[in-house]
Design a protein around this motif. Structure first.
Motif, mmCIF file in Angstrom:
data_model
loop_
_atom_site.group_PDB
_atom_site.id
_atom_site.type_symbol
_atom_site.label_atom_id
_atom_site.label_comp_id
_atom_site.label_asym_id
_atom_site.label_seq_id
_atom_site.Cartn_x
_atom_site.Cartn_y
_atom_site.Cartn_z
ATOM 1 N N ASP A 185 45.836 -28.085 2.726
ATOM 2 C CA ASP A 185 46.127 -29.245 3.572
ATOM 3 C C ASP A 185 44.847 -29.802 4.184
ATOM 4 O OD1 ASP A 185 46.056 -26.866 5.159
ATOM 5 O OD2 ASP A 185 47.198 -27.839 6.755
ATOM 6 N N ARG A 186 43.895 -28.953 4.536
ATOM 7 C CA ARG A 186 42.625 -29.435 5.086
ATOM 8 C C ARG A 186 41.788 -30.089 4.002
ATOM 9 N NH1 ARG A 186 43.687 -31.070 9.455
ATOM 10 N NH2 ARG A 186 41.482 -31.470 9.709
ATOM 11 N N ASP A 187 41.822 -29.538 2.775
ATOM 12 C CA ASP A 187 41.142 -30.201 1.662
ATOM 13 C C ASP A 187 41.721 -31.600 1.456
ATOM 14 O OD1 ASP A 187 39.436 -28.051 1.024
ATOM 15 O OD2 ASP A 187 40.891 -27.175 -0.352
ATOM 16 N N ALA A 188 43.041 -31.717 1.571
ATOM 17 C CA ALA A 188 43.693 -33.012 1.387
ATOM 18 C C ALA A 188 43.319 -33.983 2.501
ATOM 19 C CB ALA A 188 45.203 -32.840 1.310
ATOM 20 N N VAL A 189 43.237 -33.495 3.735
ATOM 21 C CA VAL A 189 42.818 -34.349 4.853
ATOM 22 C C VAL A 189 41.403 -34.861 4.603
ATOM 23 C CG1 VAL A 189 42.208 -34.346 7.319
ATOM 24 C CG2 VAL A 189 44.392 -33.385 6.570
ATOM 25 N N ASP A 190 40.509 -33.988 4.177
ATOM 26 C CA ASP A 190 39.133 -34.408 3.876
ATOM 27 C C ASP A 190 39.116 -35.455 2.768
ATOM 28 O OD1 ASP A 190 38.169 -32.680 5.813
ATOM 29 O OD2 ASP A 190 37.569 -31.126 4.370
ATOM 30 N N TRP A 191 39.938 -35.241 1.742
ATOM 31 C CA TRP A 191 39.990 -36.190 0.624
ATOM 32 C C TRP A 191 40.525 -37.547 1.080
ATOM 33 C CZ3 TRP A 191 44.142 -38.546 -2.014
ATOM 34 C CH2 TRP A 191 43.788 -39.193 -3.194
ATOM 35 N N ILE A 192 41.587 -37.532 1.871
ATOM 36 C CA ILE A 192 42.144 -38.790 2.388
ATOM 37 C C ILE A 192 41.064 -39.548 3.163
ATOM 38 C CG2 ILE A 192 43.776 -39.794 4.060
ATOM 39 C CD1 ILE A 192 45.718 -37.468 3.199
ATOM 40 N N SER A 194 39.760 -42.791 6.950
ATOM 41 C CA SER A 194 40.862 -42.736 7.924
ATOM 42 C C SER A 194 40.478 -42.104 9.259
ATOM 43 C CB SER A 194 42.057 -41.991 7.327
ATOM 44 O OG SER A 194 41.677 -40.672 6.984
ATOM 45 N N ARG A 195 39.585 -41.142 9.258
ATOM 46 C CA ARG A 195 39.232 -40.492 10.536
ATOM 47 C C ARG A 195 38.611 -41.480 11.511
ATOM 48 N NH1 ARG A 195 37.630 -35.403 7.400
ATOM 49 N NH2 ARG A 195 39.228 -33.900 7.989
ATOM 50 N N ALA A 196 37.832 -42.423 10.995
ATOM 51 C CA ALA A 196 37.225 -43.422 11.871
ATOM 52 C C ALA A 196 38.278 -44.360 12.459
ATOM 53 C CB ALA A 196 36.176 -44.238 11.097
ATOM 54 N N LEU A 197 39.373 -44.550 11.747
ATOM 55 C CA LEU A 197 40.423 -45.474 12.185
ATOM 56 C C LEU A 197 41.511 -44.797 13.014
ATOM 57 C CD1 LEU A 197 40.864 -47.429 8.837
ATOM 58 C CD2 LEU A 197 39.723 -48.239 10.916
ATOM 59 N N ILE A 198 41.975 -43.624 12.548
ATOM 60 C CA ILE A 198 43.116 -42.982 13.217
ATOM 61 C C ILE A 198 42.823 -41.553 13.666
ATOM 62 C CG2 ILE A 198 44.846 -44.436 12.088
ATOM 63 C CD1 ILE A 198 45.340 -42.182 10.058
ATOM 64 N N GLY A 199 41.579 -41.114 13.499
ATOM 65 C CA GLY A 199 41.190 -39.789 13.955
ATOM 66 C C GLY A 199 41.654 -38.688 13.024
ATOM 67 N N ASP A 200 41.216 -37.468 13.342
ATOM 68 C CA ASP A 200 41.598 -36.314 12.526
ATOM 69 C C ASP A 200 43.091 -36.039 12.629
ATOM 70 O OD1 ASP A 200 40.664 -34.048 10.788
ATOM 71 O OD2 ASP A 200 41.616 -32.907 12.407
ATOM 72 N N SER A 201 43.645 -36.170 13.842
ATOM 73 C CA SER A 201 45.090 -35.920 14.004
ATOM 74 C C SER A 201 45.915 -36.921 13.216
ATOM 75 C CB SER A 201 45.478 -35.977 15.483
ATOM 76 O OG SER A 201 44.877 -34.913 16.180
ATOM 77 N N GLY A 202 45.529 -38.179 13.247
ATOM 78 C CA GLY A 202 46.243 -39.200 12.480
ATOM 79 C C GLY A 202 46.142 -38.955 10.994
ATOM 80 N N VAL A 226 49.124 -38.159 8.231
ATOM 81 C CA VAL A 226 49.280 -38.813 6.929
ATOM 82 C C VAL A 226 49.423 -37.759 5.842
ATOM 83 C CG1 VAL A 226 48.099 -40.231 5.192
ATOM 84 C CG2 VAL A 226 48.102 -40.950 7.591
ATOM 85 N N GLU A 227 48.584 -36.730 5.891
ATOM 86 C CA GLU A 227 48.661 -35.660 4.901
ATOM 87 C C GLU A 227 49.982 -34.913 5.006
ATOM 88 O OE1 GLU A 227 48.808 -32.113 2.914
ATOM 89 O OE2 GLU A 227 48.783 -32.116 5.098
ATOM 90 N N ALA A 237 44.386 -31.670 -9.010
ATOM 91 C CA ALA A 237 43.594 -31.769 -7.772
ATOM 92 C C ALA A 237 42.091 -31.815 -8.035
ATOM 93 C CB ALA A 237 43.961 -30.637 -6.811
ATOM 94 N N PRO A 238 41.540 -30.986 -8.930
ATOM 95 C CA PRO A 238 40.099 -31.095 -9.191
ATOM 96 C C PRO A 238 39.710 -32.425 -9.849
ATOM 97 C CG PRO A 238 40.931 -28.992 -10.008
ATOM 98 C CD PRO A 238 42.114 -29.811 -9.588
ATOM 99 N N LEU A 239 40.586 -32.932 -10.722
ATOM 100 C CA LEU A 239 40.288 -34.223 -11.358
ATOM 101 C C LEU A 239 40.218 -35.354 -10.341
ATOM 102 C CD1 LEU A 239 42.452 -34.074 -14.618
ATOM 103 C CD2 LEU A 239 39.963 -33.936 -14.426
ATOM 104 N N LEU A 240 41.094 -35.284 -9.328
ATOM 105 C CA LEU A 240 41.096 -36.306 -8.282
ATOM 106 C C LEU A 240 40.005 -36.086 -7.241
ATOM 107 C CD1 LEU A 240 44.951 -36.632 -7.644
ATOM 108 C CD2 LEU A 240 43.468 -38.197 -8.927
ATOM 109 N N GLY A 241 39.431 -34.900 -7.231
ATOM 110 C CA GLY A 241 38.405 -34.581 -6.249
ATOM 111 C C GLY A 241 38.964 -34.018 -4.948
#
Length: 158
Positions: free
Chosen positions: A36-43, A49-57, A61-62, A109-113
């Motif tokens: 889930d944290r890998d996905a948050v980083d990817w998003i 998104s972190r600049a717009l809605i923060g890590d919690s936001g 989303v994730e 997941a690896p193909l998408l990064g």
């Protein structure tokens, strides 16, 4: 409850549970950086998104994405039950979770990064990812089985 709604409810419950397991595992040190944290980083990498809605936001989303995927993958459980009616829900879930892990984490997941790939991740992180996928699918299958009207998901009759 009918088979497909029961499976989707099972998937949603499993999605909440696996998110809680990943969070508790990270906080306790029992798990490494979870998917889930890998996905948050990817998003964040693809959208800023972190600049717009923060890590919690971004985490929310994730989480919504994870629940949607949980429900979508759960929809296959009734068909799998038809194909393997003699398997217990736990065995069915273990096989399905392993297949989901292989396809989603081993290939897509690896193909998408989203992830670095399981070889680079190493055996511990790969094992954690596999275990969470198995937990997800086992919970989905067991809950779906318990929620069906008959108490188990019988093969569909023609």
């Amino acid at each position: 409850m009918q088979r497909y709604p029961a499976a989707i409810v099972g998937g949603l419950i499993a999605g909440v549970l696996t998110t809680a397991v990943m969070k508790a595992g990270r906080k306790s040190g029992m798990l490494t950086k979870t998917l889930d944290r890998d996905a948050v980083d990817w998003i964040d990498d693809v959208s800023g998104s972190r600049a717009l809605i923060g890590d919690s936001g971004t985490s929310m989303v994730e989480f919504v994405n994870h629940l949607g995927a949980s429900a979508a993958f759960a929809a296959a459980v009734p068909k799998l039950r038809e194909l393997a009616p003699s398997l217990s829900p736990a065995a069915l879930g273990t096989l399905y979770g392993t297949a989901l892990y292989a396809v989603n984490i081993g290939a897509i997941a690896p193909l998408l990064g989203i992830t670095e790939g399981e070889v680079k991740a190493g055996p511990r992180k790969a094992g954690e990812r596999w275990a969470v996928h198995v937990l997800q699918a086992v919970v989905t299958a067991v809950v779906a089985d318990r929620l069906t009207t008959e108490g188990k998901m019988p093969p569909r009759s023609n």
